[in-house]
Design a protein around this motif. Structure first.
Motif, mmCIF file in Angstrom:
data_model
loop_
_atom_site.group_PDB
_atom_site.id
_atom_site.type_symbol
_atom_site.label_atom_id
_atom_site.label_comp_id
_atom_site.label_asym_id
_atom_site.label_seq_id
_atom_site.Cartn_x
_atom_site.Cartn_y
_atom_site.Cartn_z
ATOM 1 N N ALA A 20 0.798 -1.223 0.000
ATOM 2 C CA ALA A 20 0.000 0.000 0.000
ATOM 3 C C ALA A 20 0.834 1.278 0.000
ATOM 4 O O ALA A 20 1.956 1.307 0.495
ATOM 5 C CB ALA A 20 -0.922 0.011 1.227
ATOM 6 N N VAL A 21 0.225 2.319 -0.572
ATOM 7 C CA VAL A 21 0.738 3.686 -0.478
ATOM 8 C C VAL A 21 -0.356 4.529 0.158
ATOM 9 O O VAL A 21 -1.534 4.416 -0.208
ATOM 10 C CB VAL A 21 1.114 4.247 -1.864
ATOM 11 C CG1 VAL A 21 1.331 5.765 -1.798
ATOM 12 C CG2 VAL A 21 2.371 3.564 -2.395
ATOM 13 N N LEU A 22 0.041 5.366 1.122
ATOM 14 C CA LEU A 22 -0.925 6.200 1.841
ATOM 15 C C LEU A 22 -0.629 7.677 1.604
ATOM 16 O O LEU A 22 0.522 8.115 1.764
ATOM 17 C CB LEU A 22 -0.864 5.923 3.340
ATOM 18 C CG LEU A 22 -1.436 4.614 3.886
ATOM 19 C CD1 LEU A 22 -0.567 3.425 3.522
ATOM 20 C CD2 LEU A 22 -1.569 4.687 5.406
ATOM 21 N N PHE A 23 -1.642 8.441 1.211
ATOM 22 C CA PHE A 23 -1.562 9.892 1.135
ATOM 23 C C PHE A 23 -2.523 10.448 2.177
ATOM 24 O O PHE A 23 -3.742 10.272 2.066
ATOM 25 C CB PHE A 23 -1.946 10.400 -0.259
ATOM 26 C CG PHE A 23 -0.953 10.055 -1.346
ATOM 27 C CD1 PHE A 23 0.363 9.730 -1.050
ATOM 28 C CD2 PHE A 23 -1.334 10.074 -2.682
ATOM 29 C CE1 PHE A 23 1.273 9.419 -2.042
ATOM 30 C CE2 PHE A 23 -0.426 9.772 -3.684
ATOM 31 C CZ PHE A 23 0.883 9.446 -3.366
ATOM 32 N N LEU A 24 -1.984 11.119 3.193
ATOM 33 C CA LEU A 24 -2.793 11.553 4.341
ATOM 34 C C LEU A 24 -2.637 13.048 4.567
ATOM 35 O O LEU A 24 -1.515 13.558 4.644
ATOM 36 C CB LEU A 24 -2.350 10.810 5.605
ATOM 37 C CG LEU A 24 -2.184 9.283 5.510
ATOM 38 C CD1 LEU A 24 -1.600 8.750 6.811
ATOM 39 C CD2 LEU A 24 -3.510 8.619 5.204
ATOM 40 N N SER A 25 -3.754 13.757 4.713
ATOM 41 C CA SER A 25 -3.697 15.189 4.951
ATOM 42 C C SER A 25 -4.760 15.601 5.968
ATOM 43 O O SER A 25 -5.931 15.266 5.815
ATOM 44 C CB SER A 25 -3.929 15.955 3.640
ATOM 45 O OG SER A 25 -3.915 17.347 3.850
ATOM 46 N N ILE A 58 -1.647 20.722 -3.894
ATOM 47 C CA ILE A 58 -1.760 21.119 -5.303
ATOM 48 C C ILE A 58 -0.724 20.379 -6.143
ATOM 49 O O ILE A 58 -1.025 19.881 -7.233
ATOM 50 C CB ILE A 58 -1.593 22.652 -5.448
ATOM 51 C CG1 ILE A 58 -2.819 23.371 -4.869
ATOM 52 C CG2 ILE A 58 -1.397 23.045 -6.911
ATOM 53 C CD1 ILE A 58 -2.636 24.876 -4.716
ATOM 54 N N GLN A 59 0.499 20.273 -5.635
ATOM 55 C CA GLN A 59 1.536 19.569 -6.379
ATOM 56 C C GLN A 59 1.246 18.074 -6.459
ATOM 57 O O GLN A 59 1.522 17.433 -7.478
ATOM 58 C CB GLN A 59 2.901 19.819 -5.748
ATOM 59 C CG GLN A 59 3.382 21.261 -5.928
ATOM 60 C CD GLN A 59 4.824 21.447 -5.530
ATOM 61 O OE1 GLN A 59 5.573 20.485 -5.362
ATOM 62 N NE2 GLN A 59 5.241 22.698 -5.370
ATOM 63 N N LYS A 67 -12.312 21.857 -3.524
ATOM 64 C CA LYS A 67 -12.267 21.847 -2.064
ATOM 65 C C LYS A 67 -11.132 20.922 -1.635
ATOM 66 O O LYS A 67 -11.035 19.800 -2.115
ATOM 67 C CB LYS A 67 -13.589 21.360 -1.464
ATOM 68 C CG LYS A 67 -14.763 22.319 -1.652
ATOM 69 C CD LYS A 67 -16.005 21.778 -0.952
ATOM 70 C CE LYS A 67 -17.174 22.737 -1.100
ATOM 71 N NZ LYS A 67 -18.394 22.221 -0.416
ATOM 72 N N PHE A 68 -10.299 21.427 -0.725
ATOM 73 C CA PHE A 68 -9.177 20.603 -0.283
ATOM 74 C C PHE A 68 -9.644 19.447 0.601
ATOM 75 O O PHE A 68 -9.045 18.380 0.601
ATOM 76 C CB PHE A 68 -8.152 21.464 0.461
ATOM 77 C CG PHE A 68 -7.326 22.321 -0.438
ATOM 78 C CD1 PHE A 68 -6.065 21.907 -0.848
ATOM 79 C CD2 PHE A 68 -7.811 23.535 -0.918
ATOM 80 C CE1 PHE A 68 -5.297 22.685 -1.694
ATOM 81 C CE2 PHE A 68 -7.055 24.327 -1.765
ATOM 82 C CZ PHE A 68 -5.789 23.907 -2.165
ATOM 83 N N VAL A 98 -4.486 4.624 -0.638
ATOM 84 C CA VAL A 98 -5.289 5.187 0.448
ATOM 85 C C VAL A 98 -5.206 6.706 0.402
ATOM 86 O O VAL A 98 -4.104 7.273 0.339
ATOM 87 C CB VAL A 98 -4.788 4.688 1.820
ATOM 88 C CG1 VAL A 98 -5.610 5.320 2.945
ATOM 89 C CG2 VAL A 98 -4.859 3.165 1.888
ATOM 90 N N GLY A 99 -6.359 7.355 0.422
ATOM 91 C CA GLY A 99 -6.408 8.809 0.484
ATOM 92 C C GLY A 99 -7.213 9.265 1.689
ATOM 93 O O GLY A 99 -8.282 8.707 1.968
ATOM 94 N N PHE A 100 -6.698 10.251 2.402
ATOM 95 C CA PHE A 100 -7.400 10.793 3.568
ATOM 96 C C PHE A 100 -7.216 12.301 3.587
ATOM 97 O O PHE A 100 -6.100 12.810 3.458
ATOM 98 C CB PHE A 100 -6.849 10.193 4.866
ATOM 99 C CG PHE A 100 -7.495 10.750 6.120
ATOM 100 C CD1 PHE A 100 -8.514 10.060 6.743
ATOM 101 C CD2 PHE A 100 -7.090 11.975 6.650
ATOM 102 C CE1 PHE A 100 -9.122 10.578 7.890
ATOM 103 C CE2 PHE A 100 -7.689 12.499 7.780
ATOM 104 C CZ PHE A 100 -8.714 11.801 8.403
ATOM 105 N N THR A 101 -8.308 13.020 3.759
ATOM 106 C CA THR A 101 -8.224 14.464 3.937
ATOM 107 C C THR A 101 -9.223 14.882 5.008
ATOM 108 O O THR A 101 -10.386 14.470 4.984
ATOM 109 C CB THR A 101 -8.477 15.219 2.612
ATOM 110 O OG1 THR A 101 -8.484 16.632 2.860
ATOM 111 C CG2 THR A 101 -9.789 14.827 1.963
ATOM 112 N N GLY A 102 -8.764 15.675 5.985
ATOM 113 C CA GLY A 102 -9.627 16.025 7.110
ATOM 114 C C GLY A 102 -9.556 17.498 7.486
ATOM 115 O O GLY A 102 -8.595 18.199 7.169
#
Length: 383
Positions: A20-25, A58-59, A67-68, A98-102
């Motif tokens: 897995a690769v996780l992108f978390l924000s 953005i990058q 919306k972010f 995996v994507g997470f934005t909060g």
């Protein structure tokens, strides 16, 4: 959920074959510690990226999102993470993005809701969840813990690991979930449209754990003994690597292959028990980006075209720049002899720019020489 319960779920995730690769924000930061603190993390976690600032996001997305913190952004992050996992994973391993934005509690009161969106993407499934938290009920650390628990459960579900535990949500904090399932045809359509980088059909019975790939690209219309022999010889030269064939669904000069054409060609590899990759990239410099560190097996005729400025708008410097970019990905080219203009030629018969010479390795004629071609076979079959 107790620390022991978290650890048991994480151990199950690390025992699964999924990478897995996780992108978390903006939250769920505790998930990183949970996943990486348990032995075996390197079996699962290929990469974790935290695009926390707006410019970082953005990058990552290569665009300014409407919306972010939104469901669409979480989906975009999961798809990008899935494609990244494809690039980094061991060939044939199931991968997860995996994507997470909060938008959780912060040092200043928020006008909007405290909420988070998370998404998981596998080859055949896109899952998205949105949770709105009760404002003022928890501290930032407590909100982060709730979001981390829910994300952990989502990762476990995507890895097919049992994970039943209390999420910590109140009765009014219901998770709004949606799911899309993809069949093989839909996945191939996504590939043709450029949404996903590639799809692997791991037909080889002797699956290797090697991370590096040896790739023989072509149209394989039809696949013949020369192709099989060439990849076999290349694998013996290259050493510890995973041999596979590759077909681009998108052609630089022709219409893209249809789903039915792709599936017909894939059947050839299933019959002989060889792994084949269907990609969305017709150019080698793009293939190098999605298959970093790979050894590409090519004919001498292809090698000549690769270093010919004619195919780079007649610009020698542009040719060097592009191929040096390939070199920086760790890719090399194994070059087999081919008939060129009526004569059998090997790599040594051509002038390769000095800056690129160590990127090209010759396959000796005494190890491989097969004059048959797919074009000749099609003519003999009346195709």
């Amino acid at each position: 959920m107790s620390e022991a319960g978290v650890r048991a779920v994480v151990e199950g995730i690390h025992s699964s074959p999924t990478q897995a690769v996780l992108f978390l924000s903006g939250g769920a930061s505790q998930i990183i510690g949970w996943l990486l603190s348990v032995p075996g993390a390197s079996n699962t976690v290929l990469e974790t990226v935290v695009p926390y600032s707006r410019m970082s996001m953005i990058q990552l997305l290569s665009k300014i999102p409407s919306k972010f913190c939104s469901q669409d952004t979480a989906e975009d992050m999961a798809l990008l993470a899935y494609n990244r996992a494809l690039k980094l994973s061991t060939p044939g391993s199931p991968v997860l993005g995996v994507g997470f934005t909060g938008s959780l509690a912060s040092s200043r009161p928020k006008l909007g809701d405290h909420r988070f969106h998370l998404s998981t993407r596998t080859a055949d499934r896109l899952w998205v969840s949105t949770v709105t938290l009760s404002k003022g009920l928890r501290t930032r650390d407590e909100e982060d813990k709730v979001s981390s628990h829910i994300l952990l459960k989502a990762i476990a579900n995507a890895c097919r690991v049992p994970a039943t535990f209390d999420s910590g949500l109140t009765e009014s904090e219901v998770s709004d979930e949606c799911e899309k399932q993809f069949d093989e045809d839909q996945e191939l359509e996504q590939l043709i449209n450029g949404q996903i980088y590639f799809k692997i059909y791991p037909f080889a019975s002797d699956m290797s754990s090697a991370e590096r790939k040896i790739i023989l690209s072509g149209s394989f219309n039809p696949l013949h003994d020369g192709h099989l022999k060439l990849l076999e010889v290349a694998a013996s030269i290259c050493g510890d690597a995973y041999p596979c064939f590759e077909i681009s669904a998108v052609n630089a000069d022709k219409p893209p292959l249809t789903v039915s054409q792709i599936k017909d060609r894939v059947k050839q590899f299933k019959k002989v028990g060889k792994t084949v990759i269907i990609s969305s990239q017709p150019y080698f410099y793009k293939k190098a980006e999605i298959f970093p560190g790979s050894a590409f097996v090519i004919g001498a005729d292809t090698a000549v075209r690769l270093v010919n400025p004619k195919y780079y708008d007649g610009d020698y410097k542009k040719m060097l720049e592009i191929l040096i970019g390939c070199k920086k990905t760790g890719c090399i080219f194994l070059v087999g002899g081919r008939n060129v203009d009526g004569a059998f030629k090997v790599l040594e018969d051509f002038d390769i720019p000095e800056e690129l010479r160590d990127m090209f390795i010759s396959i000796p004629e005494d190890k491989f020489r097969v004059d048959i071609s797919s074009t000749d076979l099609r003519k003999s079959f009346g195709m």
